[in-house]
Write an enzyme that holds these catalytic residues in place. Structure first.
Site, short mmCIF file in Angstrom:
data_model
loop_
_atom_site.label_atom_id
_atom_site.label_comp_id
_atom_site.label_asym_id
_atom_site.label_seq_id
_atom_site.Cartn_x
_atom_site.Cartn_y
_atom_site.Cartn_z
CB SER A 143 4.70 36.10 -0.38
OG SER A 143 5.71 36.75 -1.12
CE1 TYR A 157 8.45 34.64 3.31
CE2 TYR A 157 8.13 35.01 0.96
CZ TYR A 157 7.87 35.35 2.27
OH TYR A 157 7.02 36.39 2.55
#
Length: 253
Positions: A143, A157
């Site tokens: 990401s 995350y």
């Protein structure tokens, strides 16, 4: 990366979003694709779509947080096809309670088990076969949050995606001598179902400006198409309209 022209790809998180799109683009390029994920119905739909368009695909229901199930899946692919040329680690999630103010350890554990441990389990599962082939490619979907720390994705995350980036580079340092290579694909905001888990779900208009699954799927197929001498160590890709660069009340909170 061929065996009588046969190339076998294993795509985790293949039931939706980036994984599903990657599987479709790989199949269109002639790969035999095995998609895995937790929802068999979603996997079957992806397989049906690929085969309808002339591609070769099959499904294995799998929770990547179980190392035993991951190893069984890899063994099943090898028993059926004799090789694994490409692994795409696209399984990932986030939780709604993601800030330091409301995070729960159960949520932290869930994110780490899927986003980090699952990636490692799958990499280790394909490693013996790839070493034996002296050839193989791994694409780890991380990401933008794996390169740039921000508040919105939350600590779990963000931490796991940073770790996936480091894991990818570490793999290349050790396994390049065996003809193996890994790419960390780090997209900015992508309009996938994971957005529904955000505390504030982006509007349809906002999602239309984001990267779309097919943008990442096409990128996965491109990396996979390169000759074995080429290692694309990482790709950082974002929407042109990058909300991380634009100060608005929605992303300041």
């Amino acid at each position: 990366m061929t065996n009588n022209g046969k190339r076998v790809a294993w795509v985790t998180g293949g039931g939706s979003g980036i994984g599903a799109s990657g599987a479709e683009f790989l199949a269109a390029d002639g790969w035999t694709v095995v998609v895995s994920g937790r929802r068999k119905d979603a996997l079957d739909e992806v397989v049906a779509n690929i085969t309808k368009n002339g591609g070769k695909a099959e499904a294995i229901a799998l929770d990547v947080s179980s190392k035993e199930d991951v190893n069984k899946a890899a063994d099943q692919i090898l028993a059926r096809h004799g090789r694994i040329d490409l692994l795409v680690n696209s399984a990932g999630l986030n939780v709604p309670k993601r800030s330091w103010a409301d995070m729960e350890l159960e949520g932290w554990d869930k994110v780490v088990e899927i986003n980090l441990n699952g990636v490692l389990y799958c990499m280790r599962a394909v490693l013996p076969a790839m070493r034996k082939q002296q050839d193989g490619c791994i694409i780890n979907v991380a990401s933008w949050a794996g390169r740039h720390v921000s508040k919105m994705p939350g600590p779990a995350y963000t931490t796991t995606k940073h770790a996936v980036l480091a894991l990818t580079h570490s793999f290349n340092m050790d396994e390049c001598v065996n003809g193996l290579r890994a790419c960390c694909l780090s997209p900015g905001e992508v309009a996938t179902p994971i957005l529904k888990l955000r505390p504030v779900v982006p509007s349809e208009a906002e999602q239309a400006k984001m990267l779309q699954p097919e943008d990442c799927g096409r990128t996965i197929a491109f990396v996979a198409s390169l000759p074995p001498r080429v290692c694309v160590n990482e790709i950082l890709i974002s929407p042109t309209h990058n909300r991380g660069f634009i100060q608005t009340p929605a992303n300041r909170d």
